[in-house]
Design an enzyme around this catalytic site. Sequence first.
Site, PDB file in Angstrom:
ATOM      1  CG  ASP A 141      -0.930   0.240  -6.749  1.00 21.22           C
ATOM      2  OD1 ASP A 141      -0.883  -0.045  -7.956  1.00 21.22           O
ATOM      3  OD2 ASP A 141      -0.672   1.373  -6.316  1.00 21.22           O
ATOM      4  N   GLY A 183      -0.233   4.776   1.490  1.00 27.29           N
ATOM      5  CA  GLY A 183      -1.638   4.665   1.857  1.00 27.29           C
ATOM      6  C   GLY A 183      -2.601   5.616   1.194  1.00 27.29           C
ATOM      7  N   GLY A 189       0.781  -1.237   0.000  1.00 31.24           N
ATOM      8  CA  GLY A 189       0.000   0.000   0.000  1.00 31.24           C
ATOM      9  C   GLY A 189       0.807   1.278   0.000  1.00 31.24           C
ATOM     10  N   GLY A 190       2.133   1.187   0.165  1.00 29.26           N
ATOM     11  CA  GLY A 190       2.957   2.391   0.135  1.00 29.26           C
ATOM     12  C   GLY A 190       2.534   3.386   1.205  1.00 29.26           C
ATOM     13  CG  ASP A 195       4.713  -0.659   1.790  1.00 31.56           C
ATOM     14  OD1 ASP A 195       4.273  -0.785   0.635  1.00 31.56           O
ATOM     15  OD2 ASP A 195       5.888  -0.352   2.044  1.00 31.56           O
ATOM     16  CG  ASP A 245       9.183  -9.634   2.971  1.00 27.35           C
ATOM     17  OD1 ASP A 245       8.565  -9.623   1.883  1.00 27.35           O
ATOM     18  OD2 ASP A 245      10.404  -9.875   3.058  1.00 27.35           O
ATOM     19  CB  CYS A 263       2.092   3.006 -12.217  1.00 26.25           C
ATOM     20  SG  CYS A 263       3.529   2.873 -11.140  1.00 26.25           S
TER      21      CYS A 263
END
Length: 407
Positions: free
Chosen positions: A295, A236, A233-234, A253, A279, A348
């Site tokens: 993602d 968020g 999620g990086g 994440d 992880d 992406c």
Amino acid sequence: MSSVNPARTFAVRILKQVLDGAYAAPLLDQALNAKISSSDAGLMTHLVYGTLRHAQTLEKALLPLLNKKPQRETWVILLLGAFEKLILETPPHAVVNEYTEIAKKHSPRLGGLVNAVLRKVQLPEETTYSLPDWLLEEYKKAYPEQWEAVVEDLLQPSPLWLWLSDKGVRQLEEEEALVEPGIGQIDKVVLSRSLRKTKAYQKGQAQPINPASYSVIEALGEVMNREVLDLAGGTGIKAAFLAKKGARVTSVDLDPRKAEQGRQNAERLGQKVTFKTADLRSPENLGTYSKVLLDAPCTGSGTLRTHPEIKLRITPEYAQEMSDLQKTLLEESSKFVADGGELVYSVCSVLPQESEEVIVEFLKNHPEFQAQAPDLSVPSVKTAVGTRTVPVNGVDGFFVSRLVKVQ
């Protein structure tokens, strides 16, 4: 000695760091906090991003005039000067004088070299899209009917896309921003100051997000009162928007710093999200969910208009490394999907080894899943196993697949 525009001095410093491996956006943010006028800040940003977008073309123009590529500082000065002269069409005498003065601060000899080269440099005769050859071929494969418009669009300055509440629109307009309808829920905005200094941002009424990225959230469908697991999620951003749509979100994440940024951002936006650090290559048991979003980390090859430095770094080998990681993450993520639930996979990237090839291999090993190509709110093309957004008019290139667990 004539004074040099501070925008150019900052641009040289920042571009050197980018070519040494840093990313442009945070460096530019830092520079914007320095004592620099808004007009100089705009020029600085345009110089750094523009030079990165046209880097391959500028290199082809400069190298024939040099015995060898010079040291990094001199090379950066030449790239910026060539960009201003050839692409921005700044008056040549002004370009030569300014960048010669910058070079002289390091060495009189370098000043002479920069002066001579910038006087002679001309655009290459052949048409170039300023992409590595292998990456240009990948774009042609991904968009066989539209590739030329797509790669030309990558050379244009990136618009500022913002999600805005109604209150946020009013607040920005009070601060003399120009807000134009964009795509779906995302507006296109021109600011009169740094975004972080606006009341709309500080009060959680504005959030930067590309329309293609927002469309990934929409691909999850109705999430009101649903438990949603946001994987990789990086910071968020998508998790916060899912929460805004009424979901109860757990975002996971690997990087605890990103989780902390996510907590702060969700709080600014007035949303409650549960953040965990794990992880995903060997995750703990997170339970099962009817809605899962992965993602996945990727090359970022679909974001070259926004992050042009990426095209100077990615290689086919790196793309394959990311593909291997994505296959592992997708395999692990599928374990958290409840029967009848769905997993949305997104990247992406426009590269097939990070999109269709990942999904096809997964389906071979998991007949209990079926792939769907979701309808998205941005220009897109559908494939057998997913939907690829078309990166024109400032939209990023994403691949999105909905994987439904049927038994």
